[in-house]
Design an enzyme around this catalytic site. Structure first.
Site, mmCIF file in Angstrom:
data_model
loop_
_atom_site.group_PDB
_atom_site.id
_atom_site.type_symbol
_atom_site.label_atom_id
_atom_site.label_comp_id
_atom_site.label_asym_id
_atom_site.label_seq_id
_atom_site.Cartn_x
_atom_site.Cartn_y
_atom_site.Cartn_z
ATOM 1 N N ASP A 182 50.149 40.328 46.642
ATOM 2 C CA ASP A 182 50.386 41.478 45.764
ATOM 3 C C ASP A 182 49.293 42.528 45.888
ATOM 4 O OD1 ASP A 182 48.293 40.169 44.555
ATOM 5 O OD2 ASP A 182 49.260 39.937 42.601
ATOM 6 N N SER A 210 41.249 35.598 37.726
ATOM 7 C CA SER A 210 42.251 34.693 38.295
ATOM 8 C C SER A 210 42.004 34.367 39.754
ATOM 9 C CB SER A 210 43.654 35.293 38.141
ATOM 10 O OG SER A 210 43.745 36.546 38.795
ATOM 11 N N HIS A 219 45.777 39.213 44.621
ATOM 12 C CA HIS A 219 45.572 37.760 44.643
ATOM 13 C C HIS A 219 45.685 37.234 46.076
ATOM 14 C CE1 HIS A 219 46.831 38.515 40.448
ATOM 15 N NE2 HIS A 219 45.886 37.625 40.197
#
Length: 210
Positions: free
Chosen positions: A188, A17, A191
């Site tokens: 977090d 991601s 990310h």
């Protein structure tokens, strides 16, 4: 080591991601909205006549075994000239959020398998980006026990496969100190924020001589 980025080259960004950053859900953003797009924009701005093609095949949630499973379609079939890979933080994260353990040995075996395919079947240069963690919660410091050996694995593989290394873990933790806190670099801990992506993109483009 600096990558020689020739005119008309195809550059492939691969990973999870952190590389994906919306490219799968936003058809108008095939490079996503993170470091991959920022790096491509910087290269295009510096070399507008070069005709360099950038491809992003990052998939959110992927670990290294997922990357290996889709490697032919999402890497080899593209026949890139430069392959940039960042993978590994999910292999750590899943241990702590769901109890799914990927041993460091299995991580290394899968990572080596995809690099071997690139070395043996493509005339491509490699950029290996370390997985990283910028802890924002106290319990995340315990993750380093699992992640640090993966970072060391990537460093060893970069030597073994004559790849250019982007030492992202130290870079982003240093950036967090300079910015005033981890949350400014990775909200977090995993990310990147827009600033975190900008730091990665700047470091990436430095590896191609910009």
């Amino acid at each position: 080591m600096t990558i020689s980025l020739r005119d008309s080259a195809t550059v492939l960004f691969q990973g999870d991601s952190i590389t994906d950053v919306g490219r799968l859900v936003e058809p108008d953003s095939p490079l996503g909205n993170g470091y991959a797009r920022l790096a491509a924009d910087r290269v295009r701005s510096a070399r507008p006549a070069a005709g360099i093609t950038f491809v992003n095949r990052g998939v959110g949630g992927d670990g290294v075994s997922d990357l290996r499973a889709r490697w032919r379609e999402d890497a080899m079939d593209i026949k890139p000239d430069v392959v940039s890979i960042m993978i590994g933080v999910n292999d750590t994260w899943r241990r702590y959020d769901s109890g799914a353990v990927t041993s460091v040995g299995a991580y290394e075996n899968d990572y080596r398998a995809i690099l071997t395919q690139v070395r043996d079947r493509l005339d491509a240069q490699l950029i290996l980006i370390e997985p990283f963690l910028v802890p924002v919660r106290d319990e995340q410091w315990a993750w380093r026990e699992d992640l640090d050996p993966r970072i060391h694995t990537v460093r060893r593989l970069s030597e073994e496969f004559d790849a250019t290394l982007l030492a992202a873990d130290g870079l982003l933790n240093q950036a967090a100190r300079a910015a005033g806190g981890a949350e400014y670099i990775a909200g977090d801990g995993v990310h990147p924020t827009p600033l975190g992506h900008a730091v990665l993109a700047e470091a990436w483009t430095a590896l191609v001589g910009l």
